[in-house]
Design an enzyme around this catalytic site. Structure first.
Site, short mmCIF file in Angstrom:
data_model
loop_
_atom_site.label_atom_id
_atom_site.label_comp_id
_atom_site.label_asym_id
_atom_site.label_seq_id
_atom_site.Cartn_x
_atom_site.Cartn_y
_atom_site.Cartn_z
N LYS A 119 0.82 -1.21 0.00
CA LYS A 119 0.00 0.00 0.00
C LYS A 119 0.85 1.25 0.00
O LYS A 119 0.48 2.27 -0.60
CB LYS A 119 -0.93 0.01 1.21
N LYS A 202 -4.97 -8.95 -6.78
CA LYS A 202 -6.17 -9.20 -6.00
C LYS A 202 -7.32 -8.32 -6.47
O LYS A 202 -7.10 -7.16 -6.83
CB LYS A 202 -5.83 -8.89 -4.53
N LYS A 205 -11.37 -3.14 -3.75
CA LYS A 205 -12.32 -2.03 -3.83
C LYS A 205 -11.74 -0.84 -4.56
O LYS A 205 -12.46 -0.01 -5.08
CB LYS A 205 -12.66 -1.55 -2.41
P1 AMP Z 1 -11.15 -5.30 3.35
O1 AMP Z 1 -12.07 -4.97 2.25
O2 AMP Z 1 -9.71 -5.08 2.98
O3 AMP Z 1 -11.53 -4.69 4.65
O4 AMP Z 1 -11.28 -6.87 3.55
C1 AMP Z 1 -12.30 -7.45 4.32
C2 AMP Z 1 -12.28 -8.96 4.21
O5 AMP Z 1 -12.49 -9.38 2.85
C3 AMP Z 1 -10.95 -9.59 4.64
O6 AMP Z 1 -11.20 -10.82 5.30
C4 AMP Z 1 -10.26 -9.85 3.32
O7 AMP Z 1 -9.33 -10.91 3.39
C5 AMP Z 1 -11.43 -10.22 2.43
N1 AMP Z 1 -11.13 -9.93 1.03
C6 AMP Z 1 -10.96 -8.70 0.47
N2 AMP Z 1 -10.65 -8.81 -0.84
C7 AMP Z 1 -10.60 -10.16 -1.12
C8 AMP Z 1 -10.32 -10.92 -2.28
N3 AMP Z 1 -10.04 -10.33 -3.45
N4 AMP Z 1 -10.38 -12.27 -2.18
C9 AMP Z 1 -10.67 -12.88 -1.01
N5 AMP Z 1 -10.94 -12.21 0.13
C10 AMP Z 1 -10.91 -10.87 0.09
#
Ligand code: AMP
Ligand code: TRP
Length: 339
Positions: A119, A202, A205
């Site tokens: 990041k 990956k 968002k």
């Molecule tokens: P975040 O959006 O970064 O707060 O992620 C929230 C949850 O979603 C965490 O458990 C991440 O590991 C999961 N997550 C986010 N993006 C992915 C992805 N592309 N594949 C699998 N899990 C994801």
């Protein structure tokens, strides 16, 4: 040291930092619902708003995204009567324990966090101090509840391992078996959903183009269009998993199918092996719409009643605080604070 046994307790969270994606759904929320239904566990799910501000959030966007994450959880099946559902800023124990754990975690450990390196990029001098300290706040989120299981996507594994290191150092330094050794729960075919345009990245968002991700609020036509345009290769689908090696985009679409259909990637290849993309992509689009449309309809309904969402989060925060505050208090006591 006394041996303490810990109740099986699940904690997980999602940052309100933009729209939710299919990665959040398959990698996190969908499995949270399964754990909620398993009587083994107490389940606590959090909209981690204080993590979101480690990078700039426009205030109006933060408000909207907080409600969107809560709505997505509820629409996907998180039941506020069965699970504790709340937003982080309402329970001050997170920030307080976060500070205490900042003083346990070592700078050398933080320097190894790959998400920070990704990041921050070349910009390590200009990112916020919060972005750097973020994993110890995440450890506090988990340890404030003595959580034993943390269901997350693959990208969060290192942060849960760090949580164990912090807990172990605390227990060792103060000679008490106080914090549990939390297990990451990373299971299933879609723990790392990749970008639809580049299978080496990956799905997130915040990627540049909306075509590279499926948002939980996308309508049926948009989902179908994104899957149709997803990058693939000229070969047909193989019958065995070996045939997906070196084909990240193909593997990703197979894993997504398996995650949505609640089956294994092997079983998907058993069904589609030998078929071309002309057959697989429409089947995947149909499945994605079938699974996501009811959720996004319910999300939209919930987002039309923000007061209700806010009331649910407020009530959840009271339940969360009732668990976290005594653990925080005990932490202060162990450390010798005069309270
Ligand atoms: P975040 O959006 O970064 O707060 O992620 C929230 C949850 O979603 C965490 O458990 C991440 O590991 C999961 N997550 C986010 N993006 C992915 C992805 N592309 N594949 C699998 N899990 C994801
Ligand atoms: N760091 C997680 C992410 O970026 C979100 C998160 C914050 C979290 N606190 C948590 C996940 C505690 C699990 C448990 O995805």
């Amino acid at each position: 040291m006394t041996d303490q046994t810990f109740t099986p307790r699940v904690f997980s969270g999602i940052k309100p930092s933009g729209g939710l994606t299919l990665g959040n759904y398959l990698g996190a929320i969908k499995r949270w619902v399964e754990m909620q239904e398993d009587p083994t566990y107490e389940t606590i799910f959090c909209v981690v708003d204080m993590h979101a501000i480690t990078v700039w959030q426009d205030p109006a966007d933060l408000t909207r995204a907080t409600r969107e994450v809560a709505a997505a959880m509820i629409a996907s099946g998180i039941d506020p009567e069965k699970s504790v559902l709340f937003n982080q800023c309402r329970v001050s124990a997170h920030a307080e324990l976060g500070w205490l754990l900042n003083c346990v975690a070592r700078v050398g450990w933080m320097n190894r966090m790959t998400q920070f390196k990704d990041k921050a990029g070349k910009n390590t001098e200009k990112v916020s101090l919060g972005l750097y300290a973020y994993p110890s706040l995440m450890a506090a989120d988990i340890l404030a509840y003595h959580a034993t299981h943390v269901p997350v996507g693959e990208d969060q594994k290192q942060h849960v391992e760090l949580t164990r290191d912090i807990a172990a150092k605390f227990n060792h330094d103060y000679g008490r078996d106080f914090f549990p050794m939390t297990d990451p729960v990373i299971e299933g075919p879609a723990m790392r959903v990749m970008n639809l345009r580049d299978g080496s990245k990956k799905m997130s968002k915040s990627g540049e183009s909306d075509m590279e991700r499926i948002n939980m609020l996308d309508d049926a036509d948009t989902i179908a269009k994104k899957i149709k345009k997803a990058r693939t290769d000229p070969e047909a689908l193989p019958a065995e998993m070996d045939g997906l090696s070196g084909r990240p985009e193909a593997r990703n679409l197979v894993n997504i199918y398996a995650g949505l259909a609640e089956t294994t990637s092997e079983a998907v290849l058993g069904e589609f092996g030998g078929e071309g993309w002309g057959k697989f992509k429409p089947a995947l689009a149909e499945l994605a719409v079938e699974k996501l449309a009811p959720i996004s309809d319910e999300m939209r309904r919930l987002l039309d009643a923000p007061d209700e969402l806010d009331a649910i989060m407020a009530k959840g925060a009271e339940k969360a605080a009732a668990i976290a505050n005594p653990i925080l208090e005990e932490t202060f006591k162990i450390m010798g604070f005069v309270r």
